[in-house]
Motif scaffolding. Structure first.
Motif, PDB file in Angstrom:
ATOM      1  N   VAL A  58     -58.792  43.653 -90.755  1.00 48.54           N
ATOM      2  CA  VAL A  58     -58.646  43.079 -89.414  1.00 48.54           C
ATOM      3  C   VAL A  58     -58.363  44.182 -88.403  1.00 48.54           C
ATOM      4  O   VAL A  58     -58.976  44.237 -87.322  1.00 48.54           O
ATOM      5  CB  VAL A  58     -57.509  42.030 -89.379  1.00 48.54           C
ATOM      6  CG1 VAL A  58     -57.271  41.558 -87.943  1.00 48.54           C
ATOM      7  CG2 VAL A  58     -57.856  40.843 -90.259  1.00 48.54           C
ATOM      8  N   ALA A  59     -57.462  45.099 -88.735  1.00 50.84           N
ATOM      9  CA  ALA A  59     -57.119  46.190 -87.815  1.00 50.84           C
ATOM     10  C   ALA A  59     -58.341  47.057 -87.517  1.00 50.84           C
ATOM     11  O   ALA A  59     -58.604  47.410 -86.360  1.00 50.84           O
ATOM     12  CB  ALA A  59     -55.994  47.036 -88.402  1.00 50.84           C
ATOM     13  N   SER A  60     -59.097  47.394 -88.556  1.00 49.55           N
ATOM     14  CA  SER A  60     -60.290  48.232 -88.370  1.00 49.55           C
ATOM     15  C   SER A  60     -61.314  47.561 -87.461  1.00 49.55           C
ATOM     16  O   SER A  60     -61.853  48.185 -86.537  1.00 49.55           O
ATOM     17  CB  SER A  60     -60.931  48.541 -89.729  1.00 49.55           C
ATOM     18  OG  SER A  60     -60.079  49.331 -90.520  1.00 49.55           O
ATOM     19  N   GLU A  61     -61.593  46.290 -87.713  1.00 48.04           N
ATOM     20  CA  GLU A  61     -62.605  45.589 -86.928  1.00 48.04           C
ATOM     21  C   GLU A  61     -62.140  45.302 -85.503  1.00 48.04           C
ATOM     22  O   GLU A  61     -62.945  45.311 -84.564  1.00 48.04           O
ATOM     23  CB  GLU A  61     -63.012  44.293 -87.624  1.00 48.04           C
ATOM     24  CG  GLU A  61     -63.800  44.504 -88.906  1.00 48.04           C
ATOM     25  CD  GLU A  61     -65.104  45.265 -88.697  1.00 48.04           C
ATOM     26  OE1 GLU A  61     -65.675  45.194 -87.587  1.00 48.04           O
ATOM     27  OE2 GLU A  61     -65.549  45.941 -89.633  1.00 48.04           O
ATOM     28  N   MET A  62     -60.843  45.071 -85.315  1.00 55.45           N
ATOM     29  CA  MET A  62     -60.325  44.843 -83.964  1.00 55.45           C
ATOM     30  C   MET A  62     -60.453  46.107 -83.112  1.00 55.45           C
ATOM     31  O   MET A  62     -60.800  46.049 -81.932  1.00 55.45           O
ATOM     32  CB  MET A  62     -58.862  44.400 -84.027  1.00 55.45           C
ATOM     33  CG  MET A  62     -58.660  42.988 -84.568  1.00 55.45           C
ATOM     34  SD  MET A  62     -59.166  41.675 -83.419  1.00 55.45           S
ATOM     35  CE  MET A  62     -57.781  41.685 -82.266  1.00 55.45           C
ATOM     36  N   VAL A  63     -60.181  47.254 -83.720  1.00 54.90           N
ATOM     37  CA  VAL A  63     -60.325  48.521 -82.997  1.00 54.90           C
ATOM     38  C   VAL A  63     -61.783  48.780 -82.661  1.00 54.90           C
ATOM     39  O   VAL A  63     -62.122  49.178 -81.535  1.00 54.90           O
ATOM     40  CB  VAL A  63     -59.735  49.687 -83.824  1.00 54.90           C
ATOM     41  CG1 VAL A  63     -60.119  51.029 -83.208  1.00 54.90           C
ATOM     42  CG2 VAL A  63     -58.223  49.574 -83.889  1.00 54.90           C
ATOM     43  N   ASP A  64     -62.670  48.548 -83.629  1.00 51.23           N
ATOM     44  CA  ASP A  64     -64.095  48.756 -83.392  1.00 51.23           C
ATOM     45  C   ASP A  64     -64.600  47.830 -82.284  1.00 51.23           C
ATOM     46  O   ASP A  64     -65.365  48.254 -81.399  1.00 51.23           O
ATOM     47  CB  ASP A  64     -64.870  48.504 -84.682  1.00 51.23           C
ATOM     48  CG  ASP A  64     -66.276  49.072 -84.633  1.00 51.23           C
ATOM     49  OD1 ASP A  64     -66.416  50.263 -84.334  1.00 51.23           O
ATOM     50  OD2 ASP A  64     -67.228  48.318 -84.885  1.00 51.23           O
ATOM     51  N   SER A  65     -64.155  46.585 -82.298  1.00 47.32           N
ATOM     52  CA  SER A  65     -64.553  45.633 -81.260  1.00 47.32           C
ATOM     53  C   SER A  65     -63.991  46.025 -79.901  1.00 47.32           C
ATOM     54  O   SER A  65     -64.603  45.743 -78.865  1.00 47.32           O
ATOM     55  CB  SER A  65     -64.082  44.218 -81.630  1.00 47.32           C
ATOM     56  OG  SER A  65     -64.794  43.729 -82.741  1.00 47.32           O
ATOM     57  N   SER A  66     -62.856  46.692 -79.905  1.00 48.04           N
ATOM     58  CA  SER A  66     -62.262  47.144 -78.642  1.00 48.04           C
ATOM     59  C   SER A  66     -63.102  48.248 -78.000  1.00 48.04           C
ATOM     60  O   SER A  66     -63.239  48.301 -76.781  1.00 48.04           O
ATOM     61  CB  SER A  66     -60.833  47.641 -78.881  1.00 48.04           C
ATOM     62  OG  SER A  66     -60.008  46.566 -79.283  1.00 48.04           O
ATOM     63  N   LEU A  67     -63.681  49.106 -78.831  1.00 46.45           N
ATOM     64  CA  LEU A  67     -64.597  50.115 -78.286  1.00 46.45           C
ATOM     65  C   LEU A  67     -65.833  49.435 -77.701  1.00 46.45           C
ATOM     66  O   LEU A  67     -66.352  49.856 -76.659  1.00 46.45           O
ATOM     67  CB  LEU A  67     -64.997  51.116 -79.372  1.00 46.45           C
ATOM     68  CG  LEU A  67     -63.905  52.077 -79.859  1.00 46.45           C
ATOM     69  CD1 LEU A  67     -64.479  53.006 -80.918  1.00 46.45           C
ATOM     70  CD2 LEU A  67     -63.319  52.894 -78.714  1.00 46.45           C
ATOM     71  N   ASP A  68     -66.308  48.378 -78.368  1.00 42.71           N
ATOM     72  CA  ASP A  68     -67.422  47.596 -77.814  1.00 42.71           C
ATOM     73  C   ASP A  68     -67.027  47.021 -76.458  1.00 42.71           C
ATOM     74  O   ASP A  68     -67.825  47.008 -75.509  1.00 42.71           O
ATOM     75  CB  ASP A  68     -67.798  46.450 -78.756  1.00 42.71           C
ATOM     76  CG  ASP A  68     -68.447  46.918 -80.044  1.00 42.71           C
ATOM     77  OD1 ASP A  68     -68.974  48.056 -80.068  1.00 42.71           O
ATOM     78  OD2 ASP A  68     -68.427  46.158 -81.028  1.00 42.71           O
ATOM     79  N   TRP A  69     -65.794  46.522 -76.360  1.00 41.94           N
ATOM     80  CA  TRP A  69     -65.303  45.935 -75.104  1.00 41.94           C
ATOM     81  C   TRP A  69     -65.269  46.987 -74.001  1.00 41.94           C
ATOM     82  O   TRP A  69     -65.671  46.726 -72.862  1.00 41.94           O
ATOM     83  CB  TRP A  69     -63.905  45.352 -75.315  1.00 41.94           C
ATOM     84  CG  TRP A  69     -63.347  44.674 -74.102  1.00 41.94           C
ATOM     85  CD1 TRP A  69     -63.452  43.350 -73.774  1.00 41.94           C
ATOM     86  CD2 TRP A  69     -62.608  45.287 -73.029  1.00 41.94           C
ATOM     87  NE1 TRP A  69     -62.826  43.109 -72.567  1.00 41.94           N
ATOM     88  CE2 TRP A  69     -62.305  44.276 -72.087  1.00 41.94           C
ATOM     89  CE3 TRP A  69     -62.189  46.596 -72.776  1.00 41.94           C
ATOM     90  CZ2 TRP A  69     -61.587  44.549 -70.916  1.00 41.94           C
ATOM     91  CZ3 TRP A  69     -61.491  46.867 -71.612  1.00 41.94           C
ATOM     92  CH2 TRP A  69     -61.190  45.840 -70.697  1.00 41.94           C
ATOM     93  N   ILE A  70     -64.775  48.187 -74.318  1.00 39.43           N
ATOM     94  CA  ILE A  70     -64.713  49.269 -73.327  1.00 39.43           C
ATOM     95  C   ILE A  70     -66.119  49.632 -72.852  1.00 39.43           C
ATOM     96  O   ILE A  70     -66.359  49.811 -71.649  1.00 39.43           O
ATOM     97  CB  ILE A  70     -64.010  50.505 -73.915  1.00 39.43           C
ATOM     98  CG1 ILE A  70     -62.507  50.218 -74.119  1.00 39.43           C
ATOM     99  CG2 ILE A  70     -64.185  51.723 -73.002  1.00 39.43           C
ATOM    100  CD1 ILE A  70     -61.756  51.311 -74.873  1.00 39.43           C
ATOM    101  N   MET A  71     -67.065  49.704 -73.782  1.00 42.48           N
ATOM    102  CA  MET A  71     -68.443  50.022 -73.407  1.00 42.48           C
ATOM    103  C   MET A  71     -69.032  48.931 -72.521  1.00 42.48           C
ATOM    104  O   MET A  71     -69.745  49.208 -71.547  1.00 42.48           O
ATOM    105  CB  MET A  71     -69.289  50.245 -74.655  1.00 42.48           C
ATOM    106  CG  MET A  71     -68.931  51.519 -75.407  1.00 42.48           C
ATOM    107  SD  MET A  71     -69.905  51.783 -76.929  1.00 42.48           S
ATOM    108  CE  MET A  71     -71.530  52.128 -76.236  1.00 42.48           C
ATOM    109  N   GLY A  72     -68.726  47.679 -72.836  1.00 44.69           N
ATOM    110  CA  GLY A  72     -69.202  46.575 -72.003  1.00 44.69           C
ATOM    111  C   GLY A  72     -68.614  46.639 -70.599  1.00 44.69           C
ATOM    112  O   GLY A  72     -69.311  46.387 -69.610  1.00 44.69           O
ATOM    113  N   TYR A  73     -67.342  46.978 -70.518  1.00 40.69           N
ATOM    114  CA  TYR A  73     -66.654  47.113 -69.227  1.00 40.69           C
ATOM    115  C   TYR A  73     -67.348  48.160 -68.361  1.00 40.69           C
ATOM    116  O   TYR A  73     -67.621  47.926 -67.170  1.00 40.69           O
ATOM    117  CB  TYR A  73     -65.195  47.495 -69.481  1.00 40.69           C
ATOM    118  CG  TYR A  73     -64.406  47.875 -68.244  1.00 40.69           C
ATOM    119  CD1 TYR A  73     -63.753  46.908 -67.481  1.00 40.69           C
ATOM    120  CD2 TYR A  73     -64.310  49.207 -67.846  1.00 40.69           C
ATOM    121  CE1 TYR A  73     -63.023  47.261 -66.350  1.00 40.69           C
ATOM    122  CE2 TYR A  73     -63.588  49.570 -66.720  1.00 40.69           C
ATOM    123  CZ  TYR A  73     -62.944  48.588 -65.975  1.00 40.69           C
ATOM    124  OH  TYR A  73     -62.227  48.955 -64.857  1.00 40.69           O
TER     125      TYR A  73
END
Length: 209
Positions: A128-143
């Motif tokens: 969960v921690a690994s995927e949440m961090v990876d998804s957060s990078l996706d969020w930053i890129m989307g931003y």
């Protein structure tokens, strides 16, 4: 071009990427059927893990001043040496340096579960921690992509991290300093490893859309 500032995101609120978490755990929706009890337990562990995660991030947009085969010189004076990174950034006039962390608490919980021999719970927490961090990078890129569209620019679809190919892990020290990741409670070891463990840095290119 005006000097960009570091942007910090705290907290980053994203949906829980359950499908990616299950895939990391080895479950394939088309092949693997979870027993009802196993599914309930796994989903409960996922929810518990999320409660211990506080995702934060940072990003910095900077122009590429010079790009040669194996060398990338940035407008702030930073120099990266990597043929593979140079190829990845071909045609990019700027880059986006970024980082995300899941925080200290989830790492403490993973260690606690491991010591208590609660291996299944610990493995789920880790995923969960690994995927949440990876998804957060996706969020930053989307931003940033939403902002870049106004300038007819876009980010590369993929990102590149220190330690991949010939882009040595020691470059993470430079990214750490540029993003001032101490601000997010992240430290870095002599071996260029970020602490807490579920913390990552990455680079994306910025090119004309």
């Amino acid at each position: 071009m005006k000097r960009e500032k570091i942007e910090y995101f705290s907290p980053i609120t994203i949906r829980v990427p359950k499908d990616d978490i299950l895939a990391r755990l080895g479950y394939q929706s088309s092949k693997t059927r979870l027993k009802v009890e196993q599914k309930i337990q796994t989903e409960r562990f996922i929810e518990e893990a999320v409660s211990f995660i506080s995702v934060q991030g940072a990003a910095f947009r900077v122009a590429v001043q010079q790009e040669e085969d194996g060398l990338i010189r940035l407008a702030d004076g930073t120099v990266f040496q990597s043929r593979q990174l140079s190829l990845f950034l071909k045609g990019c006039g700027e880059i986006l340096l970024m980082a995300a962390t899941a925080g200290k608490e989830i790492i403490q919980m993973i260690e606690q579960e491991s010591k208590a021999d609660n291996l299944t719970r610990g493995v789920v927490f880790d995923a969960v921690a690994s995927e949440m961090v990876d998804s957060s990078l996706d969020w930053i890129m989307g931003y940033f992509n939403r902002q870049l569209r106004r300038e007819s620019l876009t980010l590369t679809k993929n990102r590149f991290s220190a330690g991949y190919g010939d882009f040595l892990l020691e470059n993470q020290n430079t990214i750490y300093k540029i993003l001032n990741l101490k601000h997010l409670g992240i430290t870095i070891t002599k071996a260029s490893i970020l602490v807490p463990e579920k913390s990552v840095t990455a680079i994306a290119g910025i090119r004309k859309g």
